[in-house]
Enzyme design. Structure first.
Site, PDB file in Angstrom:
ATOM      1  N   SER A 543       0.953  -1.100   0.093  1.00 48.64           N
ATOM      2  CA  SER A 543       0.104  -0.025   0.123  1.00 48.64           C
ATOM      3  C   SER A 543       0.837   1.260   0.021  1.00 48.64           C
ATOM      4  O   SER A 543       1.525   1.286  -0.792  1.00 48.64           O
ATOM      5  CB  SER A 543      -0.975   0.056   1.493  1.00 48.64           C
ATOM      6  OG  SER A 543      -2.090   0.863   1.087  1.00 48.64           O
ATOM      7  N   HIS A 661      -8.048  -5.261  -0.935  1.00 51.86           N
ATOM      8  CA  HIS A 661      -6.808  -4.630  -0.102  1.00 51.86           C
ATOM      9  C   HIS A 661      -6.600  -5.151   1.243  1.00 51.86           C
ATOM     10  O   HIS A 661      -5.521  -5.129   1.834  1.00 51.86           O
ATOM     11  CB  HIS A 661      -6.941  -2.962  -0.043  1.00 51.86           C
ATOM     12  CG  HIS A 661      -5.750  -2.256   0.092  1.00 51.86           C
ATOM     13  ND1 HIS A 661      -5.025  -1.984  -1.082  1.00 51.86           N
ATOM     14  CD2 HIS A 661      -5.282  -1.854   1.340  1.00 51.86           C
ATOM     15  CE1 HIS A 661      -3.852  -1.258  -0.238  1.00 51.86           C
ATOM     16  NE2 HIS A 661      -4.231  -1.427   0.895  1.00 51.86           N
TER      17      HIS A 661
END
Length: 688
Positions: A543, A661
Site C-alpha cells: 500500500s 486490499h
C-alpha cells in the site's frame, strides 16, 4: 539467469503537459482492466510468474503451521451479554461469538457459514446498548463494499438488511435498539460520474423502516465530498457526537448534541472544534465529566476534562498532559473503586505501556503490568462501570492474547490466549537507532536468530505514512524467514506515528522524501553494521509501503537486491483518479496544484523508471478486487520496468483475483506470503 521473455506491452505516445512539465504515460492503456489487450497482458504475466517463480513448499508449510495459533479479540459487553472474535487453528476467518447471560457461548456470525467459498468477510459489528440486537457489515471478494444487516442476538435471526453503500460506516445505537445513526454514501445516480465512492452523509435509521425512503438526513449535506464522518452516542443515550475529516487528514471538525433536550431527528449540534489543525475525540464519563482526547497543542496527545455543557476548547483542563517522549494512544476509566482511576495507554518508541492515574487529579499512581515489550491493542472497560479492564497483547514471538487487569489487586492475568498451540522459534529482537540523511534519529527493529553472525539475507520492511506506527507483533512470515536463517528489519520511518503527530507530518506532503531517505539510511545502517550486504538485502512494503519500496528501487537501485511491492501506489500524478485516491491528497498532495505537483513528480516511481538501469529483482503483488489502491499502478510500473531492465534480475507480477486490499481467507494469506518469501529468498541468497 538470462533475461526473461516478457509479454509484449505496447508503448503509446501519451504525453500530458502539467503546469509546464511534459509527463509521458506510455502504458496508460493498462488503466482499463476490461480492455482485451490488458486481459491478454495479465494472462501472459500470470503464465510468466508460474514459470519463473520457484515456490518453496517449506515456506508455505511453515507459515501455515505458525498461523495455526489462531486469533482472539477483546471482549465487548452490552447488557448481560459478551461479544468477541476468535479464529481457531483450522478456520479461514475469525468468528463472532456471544456469551449469553447464563454463560453459554455460541457462534453468532461465521463468515464460512455465510459463504463456504471463503470470499465473504465480516468487516465490522456493533451490538446495541442492551445487547439484544447487533448491526454487522459484510463484503464479498475483497471489494470492501460493506452491506449492513441487523440480527436478533437471542435467536440469530436476521431482522434487517442488506443496506448497501455503508463502507466504513460507524453504527451508533440509541437506547432500546430500535434506531441508530450511521453513515451511508449517496446513490450513484445522485453524484457526478467517478465520484461514487464519496459523498457520505449521516442518517438516523429506524429498524424495519426503508433505508431508501424513511432514513432521516442528519448531517453532511453541502460539505466536502471526500469527508469521512464519525458518529457515536454515549452509553446513557444522552450525548450525540459527530466528527468530520477531509479524507485521511490528521485533523477533524467535531460537534456534540444533547439528545435529552432535542429531537434525535433534529439534533441541535454545538461546535467543539472547527477548522482547527488537530484531531480530537470525546468520551462521556459516568461521573458526568467530558473527557477529551486530543493532539491540539500536544503532538504526542493529551487527555483533558470539561463539563459536557461547555465542550469548547476554552473550557478544557489538562488531566493527563502531553509526555515529552511517549505518545498517548488511548485510555479507560475504572470507577467501581474507592479511588477511581484512569488507565492510560502509551507507546514509547513504538513499545506499549499502561499507566494508572487518579481519575480526579490525573496524578500518576502506578502502572499496569504487561507481559513484555510488545504492542497493546486497546484498553476495554465495561460500559456499566467496574474495576476490571481488558487489553490485547502481542510481540514478535507471542500470538495475540487478551489480558485482564484488576485495579483492586493491581494484577494482570491472562484472560484468553489464541486457541492454537504452536511451536514458535526463538528469535532475538533489538531496537537500534540510526541517523537519516538530515541527521534525524530513526529507530528500527532487527529480528534474527539468537547468536547469528556475519552478513545474512535480510528483508527490510517499512511503511512511513498516515501516522501508522510499526510496532512489534506476531507474524508467521517474519518468524518463518528468521527461522530459515534470515534477518527481518522493520524501520520506524517518518510519516508514521511512532513519535507522535510531528513525526507523521515530517514525512507527508512536501516532506515525503524524508521517508525514502530514512529507508535508504536504514539499509545503509544494516550494511555498515555487518548485518547484510547489498547483494543480500531485500525490501518489502504494501500500500503506502508499496509506494515506499517503489521509490526506493528507482532512487537507489544499487542498494537493493530484491523488492516485493504489494498493492502499491506508483503513479503519483494520476493516483487521485482511481479507487480512494482522492481521499489521500491531504497526505500526499494533488497534481492539480502546481507546487504539490512538483512534490509528487519529484519521486513518483512510475515516472522515474529509466531505460538501461540495472534494477533489483522485483515482484509486484496486486489484487484485482482492490477498491482502495487500483492494481493499475503495479501493472503500469511492471510494464515500465520490464521494458527498462538492463540486468538479468526478473520483474514479475502476481495478479490475484477475488481478493482485495484488506481481509482475506487464511489460506490465501498463506499462499501470498509463501510466494513473497520464496522470491526474496531466491534473490538474496537464503538457502533451502
Amino acid at each position: 539467469m538470462t533475461r526473461l521473455p516478457y509479454p509484449p506491452a505496447r508503448r503509446d505516445e501519451v504525453l500530458d503537459n502539467l503546469h509546464g512539465t511534459a509527463v509521458p504515460d506510455p502504458y496508460r492503456w493498462l488503466e482499463d482492466p476490461d480492455d482485451p489487450a490488458t486481459k491478454e497482458w495479465l494472462a501472459a504475466q500470470s503464465a510468466l510468474l508460474d514459470s519463473a517463480l520457484r515456490r518453496r513448499p517449506k515456506f508455505k508449510e511453515r507459515i501455515a503451521e505458525l498461523l495455526r495459533s489462531g486469533t482472539i479479540g477483546p471482549p465487548v459487553w452490552r447488557g448481560e451479554r459478551q461479544f468477541f472474535m476468535r479464529r481457531t487453528p483450522d478456520e479461514e476467518h475469525a468468528v463472532l461469538y456471544t456469551v449469553d447471560p447464563g454463560g453459554s457461548e455460541r457462534a453468532l456470525i461465521d463468515p464460512m457459514r455465510l459463504d463456504p467459498s471463503g470470499l465473504t468477510t465480516l468487516d465490522s459489528w456493533q451490538p446495541d446498548k442492551e445487547g439484544r440486537r447487533l448491526a454487522y457489515q459484510i463484503s464479498v471478494g475483497g471489494d470492501e463494499e460493506s452491506k449492513l444487516h441487523v440480527l436478533d442476538v437471542a435467536t440469530g435471526e436476521v431482522v434487517e438488511g442488506p443496506i448497501d453503500r455503508c463502507r466504513y460506516s460507524p453504527i451508533a445505537w440509541l437506547p432500546g435498539g430500535e434506531a441508530f445513526y450511521y453513515v451511508r454514501r449517496l446513490p450513484p445516480g445522485e453524484v457526478p460520474e467517478g465520484e461514487e465512492q464519496f459523498h457520505r452523509r449521516v442518517y438516523l435509521h429506524r429498524v424495519g423502516a426503508s433505508a431508501e425512503d424513511d432514513d432521516v438526513l442528519i448531517f453532511g449535506e453541502g460539505l466536502e465530498k471526500t469527508n469521512y464522518y464519525g458518529v457515536s452516542v454515549s452509553r446513557d443515550g444522552r450525548w450525540l457526537t459527530i466528527s468530520a475529516s477531509r479524507g485521511t487528514a490528521p485533523r477533524n471538525d467535531l460537534w456534540v448534541a444533547d439528545l435529552s433536550a432535542c429531537d434525535p431527528e433534529r439534533p441541535e449540534l454545538v461546535t467543539v472544534q472547527q477548522d482547527v489543525d488537530a484531531q480530537t475525540s470525546l468520551s462521556f464519563g459516568r461521573d458526568g465529566r467530558l473527557y477529551v482526547f486530543t493532539d491540539r497543542d500536544a503532538p504526542r496527545a493529551r487527555v483533558c476534562v470539561t463539563d459536557p455543557a461547555q465542550p469548547g476548547y476554552e473550557h478544557w483542563r489538562d488531566l493527563i498532559p502531553e509526555d515529552p517522549e511517549a505518545v498517548l494512544s488511548d485510555f479507560a476509566i475504572l470507577d467501581d473503586l474507592d479511588r477511581p482511576v484512569m488507565l492510560v495507554g502509551w507507546t514509547r518508541h513504538a513499545i506499549s505501556e499502561i499507566t494508572v492515574h487518579d481519575l480526579v487529579t490525573g496524578e500518576r499512581i502506578g502502572e499496569v503490568p504487561t507481559p513484555g515489550l510488545g504492542t497493546i491493542g486497546g484498553i476495554v472497560e465495561h460500559p456499566d462501570g467496574g474495576h476490571e479492564a481488558w487489553f490485547g497483547y502481542t510481540d514478535n514471538t507471542t500470538p495475540p492474547s487478551i489480558q485482564r487487569y484488576d485495579a483492586r489487586t493491581g494484577e494482570t492475568t491472562l484472560w484468553a490466549a489464541s486457541p492454537g498451540a504452536v511451536e514458535v522459534p526463538a528469535v532475538d529482537t533489538e531496537q537500534v537507532v540510526y541517523r537519516s540523511a538530515d541527521g534525524t534519529e530513526v529507530r528500527m527493529l532487527v529480528i534474527s536468530r539468537p547468536g547469528a553472525e556475519g552478513p545474512r539475507p535480510t528483508i527490510l520492511y517499512g511503511y512511513g505514512g498516515f501516522g501508522i506506527s510499526m510496532t512489534p507483533g506476531y507474524s508467521a512470515s517474519i518468524l518463518t524467514w528468521v527461522e530459515a536463517g534470515g534477518v527481518y528489519a522493520i524501520a520506524q520511518l517518518r510519516g508514521g506515528g511512532e513519535e507522535g503527530e510531528q513525526w507523521h507530518r515530517a514525512g507527508m506532503l512536501a516532506n515525503k522524501q524524508n521517508v525514502f531517505d530514512d529507508f535508504h539510511a536504514a539499509a545503509e545502517h544494516l550494511i555498515a553494521t555487518g548485518v547484510t550486504t547489498p547483494e543480500m538485502l531485500g525490501i518489502s512494503g504494501g500500500s503506502n509501503g508499496g509506494l515506499l519500496v517503489g521509490a526506493a528501487l528507482t532512487q537507489r537501485p544499487d542498494l537493493y537486491a530484491a523488492v516485493v511491492c504489494s498493492a502499491p501506489l506508483l503513479d503519483m500524478i494520476r493516483y487521485e483518479k482511481f479507487g480512494l485516491g482522492a481521499t489521500w491528497n491531504v497526505e500526499y498532495g494533488s497534481a492539480e496544484v502546481p507546487e504539490e505537483f512538483a512534490w509528487l513528480h519529484a519521486y513518483s516511481p512510475y515516472h522515474h523508471v529509466r531505460e538501461g538501469v540495472a534494477y533489483p529483482a522485483t515482484l509486484f503483488s496486486v489484487f484485482q478486487s482492490d477498491t482502495r489502491v487500483h492494481p493499475l499502478h503495479a501493472w503500469k510500473m511492471c510494464a515500465a520496468l520490464q521494458h527498462a531492465q538492463s540486468a538479468d534480475r526478473p520483474i514479475l507480477l502476481r495478479n490475484e483475483t477475488e481478493v482485495g486490499h484488506g481481509a482475506r481467507a487464511v489460506s490465501k494469506s498463506v499462499d501470498l506470503a509463501a510466494d513473497q518469501l520464496s522470491f526474496l529468498a531466491d534473490h538474496t541468497g537464503l538457502g533451502e
